[in-house]
Write an enzyme that holds these catalytic residues in place. Structure first.
Site, PDB file in Angstrom:
ATOM      1  N   HIS A   1       3.273  -2.350  -4.308  1.00  0.00           N
ATOM      2  CA  HIS A   1       4.027  -1.272  -3.800  1.00  0.00           C
ATOM      3  C   HIS A   1       3.766  -0.009  -4.362  1.00  0.00           C
ATOM      4  CE1 HIS A   1       8.438   0.577  -4.055  1.00  0.00           C
ATOM      5  NE2 HIS A   1       8.188   0.654  -2.863  1.00  0.00           N
TER       6      HIS A   1
ATOM      7  N   HIS B   1       6.080   9.649  -1.490  1.00  0.00           N
ATOM      8  CA  HIS B   1       7.206   8.774  -1.038  1.00  0.00           C
ATOM      9  C   HIS B   1       8.267   9.864  -0.802  1.00  0.00           C
ATOM     10  CE1 HIS B   1      11.516   7.050  -1.923  1.00  0.00           C
ATOM     11  NE2 HIS B   1      10.900   6.160  -1.416  1.00  0.00           N
TER      12      HIS B   1
END
Length: 276
Positions: free
Chosen positions: A21, A63
């Site tokens: 991730h 992100h």
């Protein structure tokens, strides 16, 4: 929780695939090239990244909407040009597992450099492996459909829009935005899509249905903890089930018992050790 030995093979074809991730983000600063090269060295089954457009329309792996958390700068990514973002430090904010600050960026300036999607794809293709590559387009954004158009341009440059090929990354494009997925289906119909579903989704469908043309669901681990029913519902319909973020041993065991296809983890090394 009682359950099987985590390394045993499932009848559906083996253990869940382990995806890093934002790279190996517990070990290295997220979304830096070091996070991804560390993940490659660990032998993960694939990687995940988020992409955003800069003011001058470059796709970068970040992100958050703003640069504040993961760099020494400030501001909304979409209002800043790549040259400005490349002048920021994207590594030294990270506290490593040993409690120390990340000092390696001082000795290797490239380590703290912002990662463009093109640079990540170049690194991925050089691996010459079929690494599962999950790319999430972040919405809402001022650029709307330009995000997907730029993404398809980048994927096409690396030969990644014509389906899964030997010795190349196997790309899946993910989004919480159905409109973004519809755009991707029109632009690159051979690229598989993942419909992401968060715990906070106002109309969470528990019957396993997905929009037309989408056969993969991405579920927040908190949903899976709350009930296995949604996983079973999607499996009954023949959908693949991806789960994020799977870091804790009990969550790994739960996912193995449910037979999910993919576990997305900040700690892929720990997860792979649990899987044996």
């Amino acid at each position: 929780m009682a359950g099987p030995y985590l390394g045993e093979k499932r009848e559906t074809g083996g253990r869940p695939r382990v995806i890093a991730h934002r790279g190996a983000s517990a070990m290295q600063p997220e979304h830096t090239l070091a996070a991804y090269t560390t993940a490659f060295d660990l032998g993960v089954d694939g990687i995940e990244c988020d992409v955003r457009l800069t003011a001058d329309h470059h796709l970068v792996c970040v992100h958050d909407r703003r640069a504040n958390r993961t760099s020494n700068g400030k501001g909304v990514i979409s209002t800043l040009e790549l040259a400005h973002l490349e002048g920021l430090d994207w590594a030294s904010w990270k506290e490593l597992d040993d409690g120390s600050a990340n000092e390696q960026a001082d000795s290797d300036p490239g380590r703290g450099r912002i990662l463009t999607l093109n640079r990540l794809l170049d690194s991925l293709t050089s691996q010459r492996q079929e690494l599962l590559t999950l790319i999430e387009t972040k919405h809402p954004t001022r650029y709307g459909g330009l995000v997907e158009r730029q993404l398809v341009t980048a994927l096409r440059e690396f030969g990644l829009t014509t389906g899964d090929l030997p010795q190349l990354p196997h790309v899946r494009v993910m989004s919480f935005s159905l409109m973004a997925l519809v755009r991707m289906r029109g632009l690159a119909p051979q690229v598989p899509l993942v419909h992401l579903v968060a715990q906070s989704a106002p109309r969470l469908s528990w019957d396993g249905s997905l929009p037309t043309g989408i056969n993969i669901v991405g579920l927040d681990m908190r949903i899976v903890r709350r009930s296995s029913a949604i996983v079973r519902a999607h499996q009954r319909r023949g959908h693949e089930v991806y789960v994020w973020t799977v870091n804790e041993p009990e969550d790994v065991e739960r996912c193995v018992e449910l037979g999910v296809d993919v576990m997305i983890s900040d700690r892929p090394s720990d997860v792979m050790a649990l899987l044996g």
